[in-house]
Design a protein around this motif. Structure first.
Motif, PDB file in Angstrom:
ATOM      1  N   LEU A 153       0.814  -1.209   0.000  1.00 54.94           N
ATOM      2  CA  LEU A 153       0.000   0.000   0.000  1.00 54.94           C
ATOM      3  C   LEU A 153       0.850   1.261   0.000  1.00 54.94           C
ATOM      4  N   ARG A 154       1.910   1.258   0.772  1.00 55.31           N
ATOM      5  CA  ARG A 154       2.778   2.441   0.817  1.00 55.31           C
ATOM      6  C   ARG A 154       3.395   2.706  -0.555  1.00 55.31           C
ATOM      7  N   GLU A 155       3.859   1.654  -1.210  1.00 53.19           N
ATOM      8  CA  GLU A 155       4.456   1.799  -2.538  1.00 53.19           C
ATOM      9  C   GLU A 155       3.424   2.291  -3.554  1.00 53.19           C
ATOM     10  N   LEU A 156       2.212   1.767  -3.459  1.00 47.32           N
ATOM     11  CA  LEU A 156       1.158   2.168  -4.386  1.00 47.32           C
ATOM     12  C   LEU A 156       0.804   3.641  -4.206  1.00 47.32           C
ATOM     13  N   GLN A 157       0.575   4.051  -2.975  1.00 47.09           N
ATOM     14  CA  GLN A 157       0.211   5.448  -2.732  1.00 47.09           C
ATOM     15  C   GLN A 157       1.343   6.396  -3.114  1.00 47.09           C
ATOM     16  N   ASP A 158       2.583   5.969  -2.900  1.00 44.57           N
ATOM     17  CA  ASP A 158       3.717   6.809  -3.277  1.00 44.57           C
ATOM     18  C   ASP A 158       3.797   6.940  -4.806  1.00 44.57           C
ATOM     19  N   ALA A 159       3.513   5.838  -5.521  1.00 46.80           N
ATOM     20  CA  ALA A 159       3.575   5.859  -6.984  1.00 46.80           C
ATOM     21  C   ALA A 159       2.475   6.721  -7.597  1.00 46.80           C
ATOM     22  N   LEU A 160       1.412   6.961  -6.817  1.00 47.23           N
ATOM     23  CA  LEU A 160       0.278   7.728  -7.321  1.00 47.23           C
ATOM     24  C   LEU A 160       0.299   9.192  -6.873  1.00 47.23           C
ATOM     25  N   ARG A 161       1.403   9.637  -6.330  1.00 46.47           N
ATOM     26  CA  ARG A 161       1.463  11.006  -5.788  1.00 46.47           C
ATOM     27  C   ARG A 161       1.115  12.059  -6.828  1.00 46.47           C
ATOM     28  N   ARG A 162       1.548  11.877  -8.060  1.00 45.41           N
ATOM     29  CA  ARG A 162       1.334  12.884  -9.092  1.00 45.41           C
ATOM     30  C   ARG A 162       0.229  12.496 -10.072  1.00 45.41           C
ATOM     31  N   ALA A 163      -0.518  11.478  -9.740  1.00 46.88           N
ATOM     32  CA  ALA A 163      -1.590  11.039 -10.633  1.00 46.88           C
ATOM     33  C   ALA A 163      -2.827  11.916 -10.472  1.00 46.88           C
ATOM     34  N   PRO A 164      -3.602  12.130 -11.528  1.00 41.11           N
ATOM     35  CA  PRO A 164      -4.874  12.854 -11.395  1.00 41.11           C
ATOM     36  C   PRO A 164      -5.814  12.124 -10.450  1.00 41.11           C
ATOM     37  N   ASP A 165      -6.589  12.859  -9.699  1.00 44.34           N
ATOM     38  CA  ASP A 165      -7.501  12.251  -8.728  1.00 44.34           C
ATOM     39  C   ASP A 165      -8.499  11.308  -9.373  1.00 44.34           C
ATOM     40  N   ASP A 166      -8.897  11.612 -10.618  1.00 43.26           N
ATOM     41  CA  ASP A 166      -9.950  10.811 -11.237  1.00 43.26           C
ATOM     42  C   ASP A 166      -9.428   9.697 -12.138  1.00 43.26           C
ATOM     43  N   SER A 167      -8.116   9.491 -12.173  1.00 48.96           N
ATOM     44  CA  SER A 167      -7.596   8.331 -12.887  1.00 48.96           C
ATOM     45  C   SER A 167      -8.043   7.054 -12.179  1.00 48.96           C
ATOM     46  N   LEU A 168      -8.338   6.020 -12.959  1.00 48.08           N
ATOM     47  CA  LEU A 168      -8.812   4.758 -12.396  1.00 48.08           C
ATOM     48  C   LEU A 168      -7.682   3.738 -12.344  1.00 48.08           C
ATOM     49  N   ILE A 169      -7.572   3.071 -11.220  1.00 49.33           N
ATOM     50  CA  ILE A 169      -6.523   2.078 -10.992  1.00 49.33           C
ATOM     51  C   ILE A 169      -7.175   0.715 -10.742  1.00 49.33           C
ATOM     52  N   THR A 170      -6.668  -0.298 -11.410  1.00 46.84           N
ATOM     53  CA  THR A 170      -7.114  -1.667 -11.164  1.00 46.84           C
ATOM     54  C   THR A 170      -6.142  -2.336 -10.205  1.00 46.84           C
ATOM     55  N   VAL A 171      -6.679  -2.868  -9.122  1.00 48.01           N
ATOM     56  CA  VAL A 171      -5.885  -3.567  -8.111  1.00 48.01           C
ATOM     57  C   VAL A 171      -6.441  -4.977  -7.994  1.00 48.01           C
ATOM     58  N   ASN A 172      -5.573  -5.979  -8.149  1.00 47.23           N
ATOM     59  CA  ASN A 172      -6.071  -7.353  -8.050  1.00 47.23           C
ATOM     60  C   ASN A 172      -5.056  -8.284  -7.410  1.00 47.23           C
ATOM     61  N   THR A 173      -5.578  -9.305  -6.786  1.00 45.84           N
ATOM     62  CA  THR A 173      -4.772 -10.271  -6.045  1.00 45.84           C
ATOM     63  C   THR A 173      -3.770 -10.969  -6.948  1.00 45.84           C
ATOM     64  N   HIS A 174      -2.571 -11.191  -6.445  1.00 46.62           N
ATOM     65  CA  HIS A 174      -1.568 -11.951  -7.192  1.00 46.62           C
ATOM     66  C   HIS A 174      -2.021 -13.392  -7.362  1.00 46.62           C
ATOM     67  N   ILE A 175      -1.778 -13.943  -8.552  1.00 42.10           N
ATOM     68  CA  ILE A 175      -2.150 -15.327  -8.846  1.00 42.10           C
ATOM     69  C   ILE A 175      -0.894 -16.180  -8.861  1.00 42.10           C
ATOM     70  N   ASP A 176      -0.844 -17.166  -8.010  1.00 42.29           N
ATOM     71  CA  ASP A 176       0.292 -18.093  -7.996  1.00 42.29           C
ATOM     72  C   ASP A 176       0.105 -19.175  -9.050  1.00 42.29           C
ATOM     73  N   GLY A 177       1.217 -19.691  -9.546  1.00 38.32           N
ATOM     74  CA  GLY A 177       1.186 -20.914 -10.338  1.00 38.32           C
ATOM     75  C   GLY A 177       0.834 -20.771 -11.800  1.00 38.32           C
ATOM     76  N   ILE A 178       0.865 -19.547 -12.361  1.00 39.72           N
ATOM     77  CA  ILE A 178       0.584 -19.400 -13.793  1.00 39.72           C
ATOM     78  C   ILE A 178       1.735 -20.014 -14.592  1.00 39.72           C
ATOM     79  N   GLY A 179       1.398 -20.899 -15.532  1.00 39.38           N
ATOM     80  CA  GLY A 179       2.422 -21.558 -16.344  1.00 39.38           C
ATOM     81  C   GLY A 179       2.491 -21.033 -17.759  1.00 39.38           C
ATOM     82  N   GLU A 180       1.327 -20.800 -18.365  1.00 38.63           N
ATOM     83  CA  GLU A 180       1.270 -20.276 -19.720  1.00 38.63           C
ATOM     84  C   GLU A 180       0.190 -19.202 -19.818  1.00 38.63           C
ATOM     85  N   GLU A 181       0.376 -18.281 -20.775  1.00 40.37           N
ATOM     86  CA  GLU A 181      -0.652 -17.287 -21.087  1.00 40.37           C
ATOM     87  C   GLU A 181      -0.896 -17.299 -22.590  1.00 40.37           C
TER      88      GLU A 181
END
Length: 419
Positions: free
Chosen positions: A171-199
């Motif tokens: 969370l700290r890294e995310l909020q720091d990375a968004l310091r200069r972002a516009p307030d109304d920009s949309l961010i997608t946050v999703n859980t890390h998925i373990d075990g992906i082998g192919e895409e």
């Protein structure tokens, strides 16, 4: 009759990928002819802004063909006409539309998945918590909402900007990375998925899979590993997963009323251990499914090198307190048990527009034409009565039309101010 395609990108490898399509078609169809190759400035040996090549689409009329024009984006694209299929880098689309607005010209419109598309998918497609939230709300968080974990993935929902790449962040890294972002920009946050082998990348047109290609393999299943090999690096894929990827992407598209998109399907090893034997065994499962259904039968129940890819913007972003559609059910079941593979679970990673998706190394004329047609079908036109339609005459919702995220607009909108 010609079908025109304009490729607008400063990236030489993108243009070369499209030129390769025409070369491959020439080799597999003796009736093909390449009209022209890249022109070179004799003084400085630099490519000129445009070049043209041609390929016949599969059609009963042998005079039909695709005619491609290449533009490096050094200046506004002035010659894009109605009916022309366009592959364009998202930042150049923003720049061109800003220039067109200044000149009193109508914008170039394209179909795109909504910014919160992934969040609204049912759990059986995502298998993880997904949230789409404005920057202003994320700045107010004291902890991540339940289900996201300590270091979820985060990325700009409506595109990409250099200072905020898709990455795992606390969370700290995310909020720091968004310091200069516009307030109304949309961010997608999703859980890390373990075990992906192919895409796999699946091209969806008309609400169903029309083509697919392996995208990358993960050579390690360790949680923090980034050891990934793409198709452009020579990665090899389990062909048995193609049918599963296409069926799964089709079901996800039709469940969410998504008509035209590039969907990335990941395959997760649910045992948590990389076992090539399990993937190899998929061959027999896939064969049984193929024997049970005709290849022409519709699936039941109904992403790219280092380039930037972008989604559309939702007009009604959800708050973190809104219950998303992808809430985990008590006993989740496979979407299509007949296509399930023991130990391997398909998961939707993301969806992107076809008009800027990676030009994967499709080999046959049929594959190439399916991809080009999907690009062509993604362009939207506004009628005199204010109705938005694609080239097939199908009505398109305004929320399914690309609108740049404010953060991307800040970067790109003034590129052509001097013209």
């Amino acid at each position: 009759m010609s079908a025109d395609l304009t490729v607008i990108s400063p990236l030489s490898w993108v243009q070369e990928a499209f030129r390769d399509y025409f070369d491959k078609a020439h080799m597999t169809d003796s009736s093909q002819s390449r009209m022209a190759s890249a022109r070179v400035n004799s003084k400085n040996n630099e490519p000129k802004p445009t070049a043209t090549s041609a390929i016949r689409p599969q059609s009963g009329n042998p005079t039909d063909y695709w005619k491609a024009t290449y533009d490096y984006g050094f200046e506004p694209a002035r010659g894009v006409e109605d009916g022309t299929a366009v592959w364009i880098a998202p930042d150049l689309l923003i720049a061109n539309n800003a220039w067109r607005e200044r000149k009193g010209l109508p914008p170039l419109l394209f179909e795109t998945p909504a910014a919160d598309w992934l969040e609204t998918l049912p759990w059986e497609f995502t298998r993880r918590k997904v949230l789409t939230a404005p920057v202003s709300q994320i700045r107010s968080w004291n902890k991540f909402p339940d289900g996201l974990g300590e270091r979820p993935w985060s990325q700009l929902s409506g595109g990409r900007v250099p200072e905020f790449r898709a990455a795992r962040r606390n969370l700290r890294e995310l909020q720091d990375a968004l310091r200069r972002a516009p307030d109304d920009s949309l961010i997608t946050v999703n859980t890390h998925i373990d075990g992906i082998g192919e895409e796999w990348c699946v091209i969806v047109g008309g609400g169903k899979a029309v083509e697919s290609c392996g995208y990358c393999v993960h050579r390690s299943l360790d949680e923090d590993s980034h050891d990934v090999l793409t198709v452009f690096d020579g990665a090899r894929f389990h062909e048995s997963l193609r049918m599963v990827a296409e069926s799964f992407a089709t079901q996800a598209a039709q469940a969410s009323h998504l008509d035209n998109a590039s969907i990335i399907v990941g395959f997760r090893n649910t045992s948590g251990v990389a076992k090539n034997a399990e993937l190899a065994n998929a061959e027999s499962v896939n064969a049984e499914s193929s024997n049970a259904e005709s290849p022409d039968t519709e699936p039941a129940n109904v992403t790219p090198g280092n380039m930037e890819r972008t989604n559309g913007k939702s007009e009604n972003p959800k708050s973190a307190n809104t219950k998303p559609a992808n809430v985990k059910p008590a006993n989740p079941e496979p979407v299509n048990p007949r296509l399930s593979i023991p130990g391997i679970e398909p998961i939707i990673i993301e969806a992107d527009p076809t008009w800027c998706t990676t030009p994967y190394p499709y080999e046959t004329t049929e594959e190439i034409n399916a991809f080009l047609k999907a690009i062509s079908d993604s362009r939207i036109y506004e009628s005199d009565d204010g109705i938005f339609k694609n080239r097939n005459g199908q009505s398109i919702r305004k929320t399914d039309i690309f609108a740049p995220d404010p953060w991307m607009a800040r970067h790109a909108a003034h590129r052509y101010d001097r013209f």
